[in-house]
Design a protein around this motif. Structure first.
Motif, mmCIF file in Angstrom:
data_model
loop_
_atom_site.group_PDB
_atom_site.id
_atom_site.type_symbol
_atom_site.label_atom_id
_atom_site.label_comp_id
_atom_site.label_asym_id
_atom_site.label_seq_id
_atom_site.Cartn_x
_atom_site.Cartn_y
_atom_site.Cartn_z
ATOM 1 N N GLU A 1 22.523 32.362 55.212
ATOM 2 C CA GLU A 1 21.611 32.566 54.515
ATOM 3 C C GLU A 1 20.546 32.751 54.698
ATOM 4 N N PHE A 2 19.028 33.413 54.125
ATOM 5 C CA PHE A 2 17.800 34.009 55.209
ATOM 6 C C PHE A 2 16.583 33.841 54.704
ATOM 7 N N LEU A 3 17.432 33.361 53.394
ATOM 8 C CA LEU A 3 16.177 33.010 52.279
ATOM 9 C C LEU A 3 15.056 31.740 51.883
ATOM 10 N N ARG A 4 14.329 32.392 52.168
ATOM 11 C CA ARG A 4 12.560 31.431 52.637
ATOM 12 C C ARG A 4 12.635 31.218 51.680
ATOM 13 N N GLU A 5 12.008 29.994 51.240
ATOM 14 C CA GLU A 5 11.702 28.919 49.745
ATOM 15 C C GLU A 5 10.328 29.837 49.541
ATOM 16 N N ASN B 1 16.092 30.845 63.043
ATOM 17 C CA ASN B 1 15.328 30.114 62.911
ATOM 18 C C ASN B 1 14.703 29.013 64.160
ATOM 19 N N VAL C 1 5.946 30.215 66.366
ATOM 20 C CA VAL C 1 4.930 29.843 65.484
ATOM 21 C C VAL C 1 4.861 28.760 66.946
ATOM 22 N N PHE D 1 4.454 35.408 61.052
ATOM 23 C CA PHE D 1 4.547 34.228 61.534
ATOM 24 C C PHE D 1 3.841 33.877 62.608
ATOM 25 N N LEU D 2 2.778 34.622 63.103
ATOM 26 C CA LEU D 2 1.882 34.014 64.099
ATOM 27 C C LEU D 2 0.692 33.243 63.461
ATOM 28 N N ASN D 3 1.046 32.768 62.340
ATOM 29 C CA ASN D 3 -0.608 32.145 61.464
ATOM 30 C C ASN D 3 -0.466 30.626 62.222
ATOM 31 N N GLY E 1 1.383 23.585 61.520
ATOM 32 C CA GLY E 1 2.966 23.768 62.811
ATOM 33 C C GLY E 1 3.875 24.014 61.117
ATOM 34 N N GLY F 1 6.675 22.577 58.472
ATOM 35 C CA GLY F 1 8.161 21.960 58.640
ATOM 36 C C GLY F 1 8.998 22.458 57.273
ATOM 37 N N CYS G 1 14.339 23.062 57.267
ATOM 38 C CA CYS G 1 14.951 23.556 57.721
ATOM 39 C C CYS G 1 15.425 24.408 59.303
ATOM 40 N N PHE H 1 5.428 21.962 52.131
ATOM 41 C CA PHE H 1 5.251 22.272 53.643
ATOM 42 C C PHE H 1 4.846 23.646 53.212
ATOM 43 N N LYS H 2 4.820 23.997 52.911
ATOM 44 C CA LYS H 2 4.003 25.695 52.638
ATOM 45 C C LYS H 2 4.041 25.899 50.958
#
Ligand code: UGA
Length: 449
Positions: free
Chosen positions: A161-165, A224, A231, A265-267, A271, A273, A276, A338-339
């Motif tokens: 699974e590759f889902l992002r919260e 991941n 990051v 993904f270069l923000n 960092g 958390g 995952c 965490f985000k």
């Protein structure tokens, strides 16, 4: 394949109804399947059965209640019911970091096999979705076949699974790829069954990668690990920018125009958390070591170290900016999740720095749009405010730790009238320094002059 729905499609169970499982169950019901969610947690099953989502994910509460109401989605604690109902069993239990070391704890996965396998008396497919150390799937396949009355008629596939919260629904119904890990020698209809489950997303353009079980397991942790490395790469550049007086946000923009690198993904900032990335890179290192390939992943130790250093650096930066000693200083921390768009506080960088400042003697008040109940429970020694204004009132320093839209859109002039001292650390590089400085704030960020 036996039984199935009236329309011939397979009936699905989803075992483990945490973040991943609850999302998968609701989305599969939305795609037209009859779905039975299974969890050992009675309270969770009660809540989900009543259409109540026990965590926050945009749009998911509405989807869950609609699907429960439609009758296509039900929940149970009974493995017997699951074995009887399901043609395809998705296993979505969590594999957290093991207490005391870096490896993944796969005991929940083992428990599913122990409880489910003896009840599997007809052909079915068990599909692993959990993130696991490579080799777990093959071990699980053998145990399933040993324990199941249906024996070799029980197939095992791996479908990571590759889902992002925060984007869980979209990532499930329209995934950017589907990985189908299949065991050599298994019934060839297994692939067809999985393709039938994902007919909708495949027709809508999601590419399918078919591979063996070990590759499928590795794809997940490799993805991941790559994201974590990206990051930490930009955060390492931020360290250099700080030393050289350069601006990491412009640097990211400039290198991101190269399509081979890409801007996403270069923000740079506080960092990564969450539940995952941090535990997955550690479990990956641990597994590589067991396989005698530890050298291949020593760089991930550095990825982890860079990530941890950002947390310490934010506290140092705040200390530099404070016009008084830590003990008694009033700090407003904006963000606990965490985000953004999540109420998940697992390994949250925001709460980590809030906790560090509290230990230095500061009076830390936290506000988050969604994660307050979780934060209060886990970090009871911090103070919490229900509004941004209450958190910032009288503050000697404001720290933006999670880039929620509500914080990005803050009016610096209005906020300046509430605080004691207009000093701000933008730990997510998400505000316009010119605007904040013009409103009288002392603005500092990671990797920016
Ligand atoms: C991550 C992966 O992105 C998913 O593909 C994967 O399915 C999931 O883990 C999982 O293994 O279940 P998630 O943990 O929801 O998803 O969060 P991300 O969006 O990846 O963000 C992870 C962390 O990195 C956050 O703390 C975020 O603030 C940080 N981040 C992200 C940065 O610091 N900078 C960036 O440029 C991007």
């Amino acid at each position: 394949m036996t039984d199935g729905q009236a329309d011939g499609r397979p009936r699905l169970t989803v075992i483990g109804c945490g973040y991943l499982g609850a999302t998968h169950a609701a989305c599969m019901a939305e795609l037209g399947f009859e779905v039975l969610g299974v969890d050992v947690d009675v309270e969770r099953v009660k809540s989900l059965s009543a259409g109540r989502l026990p965590f926050f994910e945009p749009g998911l509460a509405e989807l869950l209640s609609a699907q429960v109401e439609s009758g296509r989605l039900r929940f149970t604690t009974s493995y017997a019911e699951a074995a009887d109902f399901g043609d395809v069993h998705f296993v979505c239990v969590s594999t957290p970091q093991r207490a005391g070391d870096f490896a993944a704890d796969v005991s929940r996965l083992d428990a599913v096999v122990t409880d489910l396998a003896p009840l599997l008396d007809r052909p079915c497919v068990v599909v692993g979705k959990s993130t696991v150390p490579v080799g777990t799937a093959e071990r699980m396949r053998q145990r399933l076949r040993q324990l199941a009355p249906a024996g070799d008629a029980v197939a095992l596939a791996w479908n990571p699974e590759f889902l992002r919260e925060g984007h869980a629904i979209d990532d499930t119904v329209a995934p950017d790829r589907l990985v189908l890990g299949l065991a050599g020698g298994d019934d060839p209809t297994t692939e067809q069954t999985l393709r039938a489950v994902y007919t909708g997303p495949i027709a809508a353009g999601s590419p399918v990668v078919v591979c063996d079980l070990a590759t499928a397991e590795l794809v997940k942790v490799a993805a991941n690990a790559f994201l974590a490395t990206k990051v930490s790469f930009i955060n390492a550049m931020a360290e250099l920018c700080e030393a050289a007086g350069a601006d990491v946000t412009r640097l990211a923009e400039a290198i991101g125009h190269d399509e081979r690198i890409g801007r996403r993904f270069l923000n740079a900032g506080l960092g990564f958390g969450g539940g995952c990335l941090p535990k997955d890179i550690r479990a990956f290192m641990a597994r590589a070591g067991e396989l005698g390939a530890g050298d291949a992943l020593t760089f991930l130790r550095e990825v982890d170290a860079i990530n941890q250093r950002r947390r310490a650096r934010v506290v140092d930066l705040a200390g530099e900016l404070l016009d008084r000693p830590w003990p008694g200083a009033r700090i407003a921390v904006l963000g606990a999740a965490f985000k953004p768009h999540s109420d998940d506080i697992r390994d949250s960088p925001a709460l980590n720095v809030a906790g560090r400042m509290h230990l230095l003697g500061a009076h830390v008040t936290v506000h988050d749009p969604k994660a307050m109940p979780n934060a209060r429970r886990t970090w009871p020694t911090l103070a919490y405010a229900d509004t941004i204004d209450d958190a910032c009132a009288g503050a000697h320093l404001v720290l933006l730790a999670t880039e929620w839209p509500q914080f990005r859109e803050l009016d610096p002039a209005a906020l300046a009238t509430l605080v004691d001292t207009p000093a701000l650390v933008d730990a997510r590089n998400c505000l316009d320094p010119t605007r904040w400085r013009a409103a009288g704030w002392t603005y500092r960020a990671l990797g920016r002059p």
